[in-house]
Design a protein around this motif. Structure first.
Motif, short mmCIF file in Angstrom:
data_model
loop_
_atom_site.label_atom_id
_atom_site.label_comp_id
_atom_site.label_asym_id
_atom_site.label_seq_id
_atom_site.Cartn_x
_atom_site.Cartn_y
_atom_site.Cartn_z
N UNK A 1 0.82 -1.21 0.00
CA UNK A 1 0.00 0.00 0.00
C UNK A 1 0.86 1.26 0.00
N UNK A 2 1.96 1.25 0.72
CA UNK A 2 2.87 2.40 0.73
C UNK A 2 3.50 2.60 -0.65
N UNK A 3 3.87 1.51 -1.30
CA UNK A 3 4.46 1.63 -2.64
C UNK A 3 3.46 2.21 -3.64
N UNK A 4 2.21 1.78 -3.55
CA UNK A 4 1.21 2.34 -4.45
C UNK A 4 0.95 3.81 -4.12
N UNK A 5 0.94 4.17 -2.85
CA UNK A 5 0.75 5.58 -2.48
C UNK A 5 1.90 6.43 -3.02
N UNK A 6 3.11 5.90 -3.01
CA UNK A 6 4.28 6.64 -3.49
C UNK A 6 4.26 6.83 -5.00
N UNK A 7 3.57 5.96 -5.72
CA UNK A 7 3.50 6.06 -7.18
C UNK A 7 2.33 6.92 -7.64
N UNK A 8 1.58 7.47 -6.72
CA UNK A 8 0.39 8.26 -7.07
C UNK A 8 0.72 9.27 -8.16
N UNK A 9 -0.08 9.27 -9.19
CA UNK A 9 0.09 10.20 -10.30
C UNK A 9 0.91 9.65 -11.45
N UNK A 10 1.54 8.48 -11.28
CA UNK A 10 2.43 7.99 -12.33
C UNK A 10 1.71 7.45 -13.56
N UNK A 11 0.48 7.02 -13.43
CA UNK A 11 -0.27 6.49 -14.57
C UNK A 11 -1.32 7.49 -15.07
N UNK A 12 -1.74 8.40 -14.21
CA UNK A 12 -2.87 9.26 -14.50
C UNK A 12 -2.68 10.15 -15.73
N UNK A 13 -1.47 10.49 -16.09
CA UNK A 13 -1.22 11.33 -17.25
C UNK A 13 -1.03 10.57 -18.55
N UNK A 14 -1.14 9.25 -18.50
CA UNK A 14 -0.91 8.43 -19.69
C UNK A 14 -2.07 8.56 -20.68
N UNK A 15 -1.73 8.62 -21.96
CA UNK A 15 -2.75 8.68 -23.01
C UNK A 15 -3.68 7.49 -22.90
N UNK A 16 -4.97 7.75 -22.91
CA UNK A 16 -5.96 6.68 -22.88
C UNK A 16 -6.30 6.16 -21.50
N UNK A 17 -5.63 6.65 -20.46
CA UNK A 17 -5.94 6.21 -19.10
C UNK A 17 -7.28 6.78 -18.67
N UNK A 18 -8.12 5.96 -18.02
CA UNK A 18 -9.43 6.42 -17.57
C UNK A 18 -9.65 6.29 -16.07
N UNK A 19 -9.10 5.23 -15.42
CA UNK A 19 -9.40 5.06 -14.00
C UNK A 19 -8.42 4.10 -13.35
N UNK A 20 -8.19 4.29 -12.04
CA UNK A 20 -7.33 3.40 -11.25
C UNK A 20 -7.97 3.20 -9.88
N UNK A 21 -7.89 1.99 -9.35
CA UNK A 21 -8.26 1.70 -7.97
C UNK A 21 -7.39 0.56 -7.46
N UNK A 22 -6.93 0.69 -6.22
CA UNK A 22 -6.26 -0.40 -5.52
C UNK A 22 -7.27 -0.94 -4.52
N UNK A 23 -7.62 -2.21 -4.64
CA UNK A 23 -8.65 -2.81 -3.79
C UNK A 23 -8.01 -3.78 -2.81
#
Length: 110
Positions: A20-42
């Motif tokens: 969970x800490x690793x995912x929190x640290x990567x926040x924003x790394x995929x959001x600017x990618x072309x064609x990206x629509x949504x992310x969730x860690x469950x």
């Protein structure tokens, strides 16, 4: 047509916080990618040690462009970190599920 990719990560109890800490640290790394629509860690609630990493993409091509570029580099295949050592993986296993979105709905306004 949108596509959904669900990365199913088997995570031992002692590694949950690390994941969970690793995912929190990567926040924003995929959001600017072309064609990206949504992310969730469950996080699993009961009876499972499997986390689900949900991403939604405008197309399979958009996902592949991200997976073959930024994602590959982010997962240590693009060079060694500054200290020369790769961190121990938090997950003990991974499986990728792929889906096409056939129907979608959201809340209606009152």
């Amino acid at each position: 047509m949108s596509v959904v990719k669900i990365n199913v990560l088997t995570v031992p109890a002692e590694m949950r916080e690390t994941l969970e800490k690793r995912f929190a640290a990567r926040a924003g790394s995929v959001e600017g990618s072309d064609g990206f629509e949504w992310f969730e860690l469950l996080r699993p609630v009961e009876g499972s040690d499997r986390y689900l990493v949900y991403t939604r993409w405008a197309s399979e091509e958009a996902y592949q462009a991200w997976a073959d570029g930024p994602a590959r580099a982010a997962h240590g295949q693009g060079g060694a970190p500054k200290d020369g050592e790769q961190p121990r993986p938090a997950a003990s296993g991974a499986e990728l599920w792929s889906f096409e979105v056939v129907q979608s709905a959201g809340p209606t306004s009152a």
